[in-house]
Design a protein around this motif. Structure first.
Motif: not given
Length: 284
Positions: A181-190, A277-282
């Motif tokens: 799922e997206g990070m706070p600065k890229t919430p729509s990323s997945a 620069e992290m965009v998603v994490i799970g």
């Protein structure tokens, strides 16, 4: 057989039909023709071609000229003086008459025949060349179409193979499917990561990926968190729209992991992740 083909292509048969060979050479051609049916068939074909060309280009005389020639023949045949018995001559007179009566060779007809024969050969050469060029173009078109069909077949096979691998991500019970799922600065990323601890394979679902756009100097890099430390699993680019051949991408293998994350790094990847620069994490 190669010798017969070379003999046919040497041009001696055309000269034979034109009557432009010595008696010895004519005898050689006739001997070869009696022994090899292919040579006799070629001679017949050459004669037929020349006769056909002569017939096609023959000039019909006018009616007035035809009547003039026929009337001239009738007049000459009716003149008895033409057939009178010649008187005897003295030896000197006979010698002089012989000189005056020597038959003159008229080469006009023979020259015209050679011209017609040469024109016929030239016409056949032009037609044959045109036919060969046309056949070559058709073969080129066929080869291009065959190449296109083979490429489409290979692309279809690749799509089927990749779709099977994508299905394996979801139907194999040993595979763990993780939603990043997206990070706070890229919430729509997945994005979706499939990991098989048994064979250590890690695969990324490229089709369902939703990541921010980036410039040509950067790439996305996948990381696995192992015992609290990031481990590089390789870089990747987002799939092009409409590219069905890039449904999934296999990354570097790993035996164990606590979490997976993606960062945006300089093209080629980094040794350590750029946390900003992290965009998603799970997490597992």
């Amino acid at each position: 057989m190669e010798d017969i083909k070379a003999y046919i292509e040497s041009g001696i048969l055309e000269l034979y039909v034109l009557g432009d060979l010595s008696p010895e050479e004519r005898l050689q051609v006739e001997t070869m023709a009696s022994e090899y049916p292919a040579i006799m068939a070629e001679i017949t074909e050459i004669e037929t071609s020349m006769e056909f060309y002569a017939a096609e280009h023959a000039i019909e005389p006018s009616e007035a000229l035809r009547n003039k020639v026929l009337n001239s023949l009738l007049i000459n045949l009716g003149d008895d003086t033409i057939f009178t018995k010649p008187r005897k001559h003295t030896d000197e007179e006979q010698f002089e008459d012989d000189d005056h009566n020597v038959a003159q060779l008229h080469t006009g007809k023979s020259t015209n025949f050679y011209k017609y024969a040469f024109a016929a050969c030239l016409a056949l050469l032009v037609v044959s060349t045109f036919a060969l060029v046309n056949l070559y173009n058709q073969l080129q078109d066929s080869n291009s179409q065959l190449t296109a069909v083979l490429q489409q077949k290979q692309q279809f096979a690749n799509r089927v193979n990749l779709m099977d691998r994508e299905l394996d991500m979801y139907r194999d019970p040993s595979i763990k499917v993780l939603k990043l799922e997206g990070m706070p600065k890229t919430p729509s990323s997945a994005m979706t990561v499939a990991w098989n601890p048994a064979n250590k394979k890690v695969m990324v679902d490229m089709k369902s990926m939703k990541l921010p756009k980036y410039d040509k100097q950067h790439q996305y890099q996948l990381w696995a968190l192992v015992a609290g430390k990031p481990v590089d699993l390789g870089v990747f680019d987002t799939a092009n729209p409409g590219d069905d051949t890039a449904l999934i991408k296999e990354m570097k293998p790993i035996a164990s992991a606590e979490a997976f994350a993606v960062t945006l790094e300089p093209r080629g990847g980094s040794i350590n992740p750029t946390m900003d620069e992290m965009v998603v994490i799970g997490k597992l």
